[in-house]
Design an enzyme around this catalytic site. Structure first.
Site, PDB file in Angstrom:
ATOM      1  N   CYS A  72      -1.050   8.202  -5.798  1.00  0.00           N
ATOM      2  CA  CYS A  72      -0.247   9.401  -5.564  1.00  0.00           C
ATOM      3  C   CYS A  72       1.120   9.357  -6.223  1.00  0.00           C
ATOM      4  O   CYS A  72       1.873  10.335  -6.151  1.00  0.00           O
ATOM      5  CB  CYS A  72      -0.085   9.624  -4.065  1.00  0.00           C
ATOM      6  SG  CYS A  72      -1.662   9.653  -3.195  1.00  0.00           S
ATOM      7  N   HIS A  92       8.211  12.814  -0.862  1.00  0.00           N
ATOM      8  CA  HIS A  92       6.756  12.652  -0.960  1.00  0.00           C
ATOM      9  C   HIS A  92       6.107  13.437   0.184  1.00  0.00           C
ATOM     10  O   HIS A  92       5.148  14.159  -0.032  1.00  0.00           O
ATOM     11  CB  HIS A  92       6.403  11.167  -0.900  1.00  0.00           C
ATOM     12  CG  HIS A  92       4.990  10.871  -1.276  1.00  0.00           C
ATOM     13  ND1 HIS A  92       4.444  11.256  -2.481  1.00  0.00           N
ATOM     14  CD2 HIS A  92       3.997  10.227  -0.605  1.00  0.00           C
ATOM     15  CE1 HIS A  92       3.184  10.864  -2.538  1.00  0.00           C
ATOM     16  NE2 HIS A  92       2.887  10.233  -1.418  1.00  0.00           N
ATOM     17  N   GLU A 110       9.113   6.970   5.036  1.00  0.00           N
ATOM     18  CA  GLU A 110       9.922   7.602   3.990  1.00  0.00           C
ATOM     19  C   GLU A 110      11.285   8.002   4.533  1.00  0.00           C
ATOM     20  O   GLU A 110      12.302   7.875   3.841  1.00  0.00           O
ATOM     21  CB  GLU A 110       9.197   8.822   3.417  1.00  0.00           C
ATOM     22  CG  GLU A 110       9.919   9.411   2.215  1.00  0.00           C
ATOM     23  CD  GLU A 110       9.177  10.546   1.548  1.00  0.00           C
ATOM     24  OE1 GLU A 110       9.557  10.926   0.426  1.00  0.00           O
ATOM     25  OE2 GLU A 110       8.220  11.076   2.154  1.00  0.00           O
ATOM     26  N   LYS A 134       4.454  19.750  -0.507  1.00  0.00           N
ATOM     27  CA  LYS A 134       3.084  19.623  -0.026  1.00  0.00           C
ATOM     28  C   LYS A 134       2.802  20.514   1.188  1.00  0.00           C
ATOM     29  O   LYS A 134       1.642  20.736   1.533  1.00  0.00           O
ATOM     30  CB  LYS A 134       2.779  18.156   0.307  1.00  0.00           C
ATOM     31  CG  LYS A 134       2.797  17.241  -0.913  1.00  0.00           C
ATOM     32  CD  LYS A 134       2.549  15.788  -0.529  1.00  0.00           C
ATOM     33  CE  LYS A 134       2.578  14.875  -1.748  1.00  0.00           C
ATOM     34  NZ  LYS A 134       3.925  14.711  -2.324  1.00  0.00           N
ATOM     35  N   HIS A 162      -1.623  18.055  -0.885  1.00  0.00           N
ATOM     36  CA  HIS A 162      -1.302  16.826  -1.622  1.00  0.00           C
ATOM     37  C   HIS A 162      -2.170  16.743  -2.863  1.00  0.00           C
ATOM     38  O   HIS A 162      -3.387  16.550  -2.777  1.00  0.00           O
ATOM     39  CB  HIS A 162      -1.531  15.625  -0.712  1.00  0.00           C
ATOM     40  CG  HIS A 162      -1.015  14.332  -1.261  1.00  0.00           C
ATOM     41  ND1 HIS A 162      -0.529  14.186  -2.540  1.00  0.00           N
ATOM     42  CD2 HIS A 162      -0.907  13.091  -0.696  1.00  0.00           C
ATOM     43  CE1 HIS A 162      -0.149  12.950  -2.743  1.00  0.00           C
ATOM     44  NE2 HIS A 162      -0.376  12.261  -1.639  1.00  0.00           N
ATOM     45  N   PHE A 206      -0.859   4.710  -2.847  1.00  0.00           N
ATOM     46  CA  PHE A 206      -1.672   3.618  -2.304  1.00  0.00           C
ATOM     47  C   PHE A 206      -1.547   2.406  -3.216  1.00  0.00           C
ATOM     48  O   PHE A 206      -1.550   2.523  -4.442  1.00  0.00           O
ATOM     49  CB  PHE A 206      -3.146   4.029  -2.243  1.00  0.00           C
ATOM     50  CG  PHE A 206      -3.505   4.901  -1.067  1.00  0.00           C
ATOM     51  CD1 PHE A 206      -2.566   5.294  -0.135  1.00  0.00           C
ATOM     52  CD2 PHE A 206      -4.816   5.328  -0.894  1.00  0.00           C
ATOM     53  CE1 PHE A 206      -2.907   6.091   0.946  1.00  0.00           C
ATOM     54  CE2 PHE A 206      -5.184   6.119   0.182  1.00  0.00           C
ATOM     55  CZ  PHE A 206      -4.223   6.506   1.108  1.00  0.00           C
TER      56      PHE A 206
END
Length: 422
Positions: A163, A302, A313, A334, A339, A398
């Site tokens: 991502c 994010h 975050e 998002k 996403h 990830f």
């Protein structure tokens, strides 16, 4: 000495608009692009919603024959690249093609092509596999097809960091221009994996929202958040060396002045609990840009809507910004687009550039009451209108991949940022 880099073109294919003007109009108006999955039958699936691209016709955006040899993730990338190229007013015939490159990433490539060919092997045998299976499937074909279609012969690569792919691609393109490997770069991310395998895989990870309400499915930082919504599309930017852009009379949207990239070295799916990896990436971007945390006006987070991402975050922003974290405005695109995985950083970069241009920070749609531990200003309830001088976007992938980019409002008379080798 590092050369200065500016943004001169933008392109986008998204769940809320298939061009930058359509996309940005939807973002300004708070349109949510989430709805029932139409790409396959979800009767046996817990997850029913996704953020699909709508009304996209590849043959209208590129050569029809070439489009038939691309999967949607590559088609979206090529369409967005064409838009960015035209928006920048480029003519490759007037350029040294070996000084024009492409770095466009996809986190996954085409799972749909893998599904189709596996089914063909299972039912008809291995000799019936599509001869183009591999070039249709592999993730570098987005960058490859852009290069072929537009005639860019310089550095052409594909960063895959889940991502964070789009953000890392833009960061690496920034470096290529800074250090004189190129004068022009097309950079960003693309993705299309709303398919049985993609939805089943992320559902098994308990990463996806199972909400049936499109307006309350992707709710970053909300106390009731329950996962992210899978999206698709592409976001591409033209990055250009400042003097090259000025010499050809290009319109300059913004200046890219900082890039930070780190690894958590912690867990395959969860960010570090104290957010130290993401915090360091943001600090590196600010250091390179020669600014303090208090000077950052806005962070496009994010903000996936998963419990741990949003919590960690938030901790990362507090760590990187210290007391300035209380005053910076934060949001999550998002909340409207879902996403987009490897494409997320690309379209969020487009949002940051347009935000600087318009002095507009969009609302985090759908989010109503934030988590007690997510206690910063996430632009909940209304957009924010203010002049923006410094804007940051960050991405987490990830594997523990972190990336942050720092943009500055372009001023022709400003001096260049301090020259540092990090």
């Amino acid at each position: 000495m590092k050369r200065r880099v500016v943004v001169t073109g933008l392109g986008a294919v998204t769940p809320v608009g298939n061009t930058v003007p359509e996309f940005w109009d939807s973002i300004r108006k708070g349109r949510v692009g989430i709805g029932e999955i139409t790409k396959f039958d979800t009767s046996d699936y817990k997850v029913k919603l996704a953020a699909e691209v709508k009304g996209f016709a590849a043959r209208e955006r590129m050569d029809a024959k070439a489009a038939r040899r691309m999967e949607p993730f590559a088609q979206y990338a090529v369409a967005a690249a064409y838009e960015a190229y035209e928006d920048a007013g480029l003519d490759i015939e007037k350029e040294d093609a070996f000084r024009a490159g492409v770095i466009v990433g996809s986190g996954i490539g085409s799972l749909s092509e893998v599904e189709r060919e596996y089914d063909r092997i299972s039912t008809r045998g291995p000799s019936k596999v599509n001869p183009l299976m591999v070039p249709l499937m592999i993730s570098n074909m987005a960058a490859g097809n852009i290069s072929i279609q537009l005639g860019f012969k310089g550095k052409c690569t594909n960063v895959v960091t889940a991502c964070a792919s789009g953000t890392h691609c833009i960061g690496d393109a920034f470096r290529a221009i800074q250090y004189d490997d190129a004068d022009i770069m097309l950079a960003g991310g693309t993705e299309s994996c709303i398919c049985p395998t993609g939805v089943a895989g992320f559902t098994a990870l308990t990463a996806l929202s199972v909400s049936r309400d499109p307006l309350r499915a992707s709710i970053p930082f909300d106390k009731d958040r329950g996962g992210f919504v899978l999206g698709e599309g592409a976001g591409i930017a033209v990055l250009e060396e400042l003097e090259h852009a000025k010499n050809r009379g290009a319109r300059i949207y913004a200046e890219l002045i900082g890039y930070g990239a780190t690894a958590d070295a912690y867990h395959i799916t969860s960010p570090a609990e104290d957010g130290n990896g993401a915090a360091k990436a943001m600090q590196l971007a600010m250091k390179e840009g020669g600014i303090t945390p208090a000077q950052v006006d806005y962070i496009n987070a994010h903000g996936t809507g998963t419990h741990y991402n949003d919590l960690f975050e938030t901790k990362a922003i507090k760590s990187a910004f210290s007391e300035a974290a209380e005053s910076v405005v934060i949001n999550s695109t998002k909340s409207m687009t879902g996403h987009l995985l490897g494409a997320a950083g690309g379209i969020e970069f487009v949002v940051c550039v347009k935000s600087i241009q318009d002095g507009f920070i969009h609302q985090t749609m759908g989010t109503k009451e934030t988590d007690a531990e997510c206690d910063l200003n996430y632009a909940v309830g209304a957009p924010v209108e203010k002049e923006l001088h410094y804007v940051m976007t960050d991405s987490l992938g990830f594997g523990g991949h972190n990336a942050a980019l720092l943009l500055k409002k372009y001023e022709d008379s400003c001096t260049s940022a301090p020259e540092r080798i990090l």
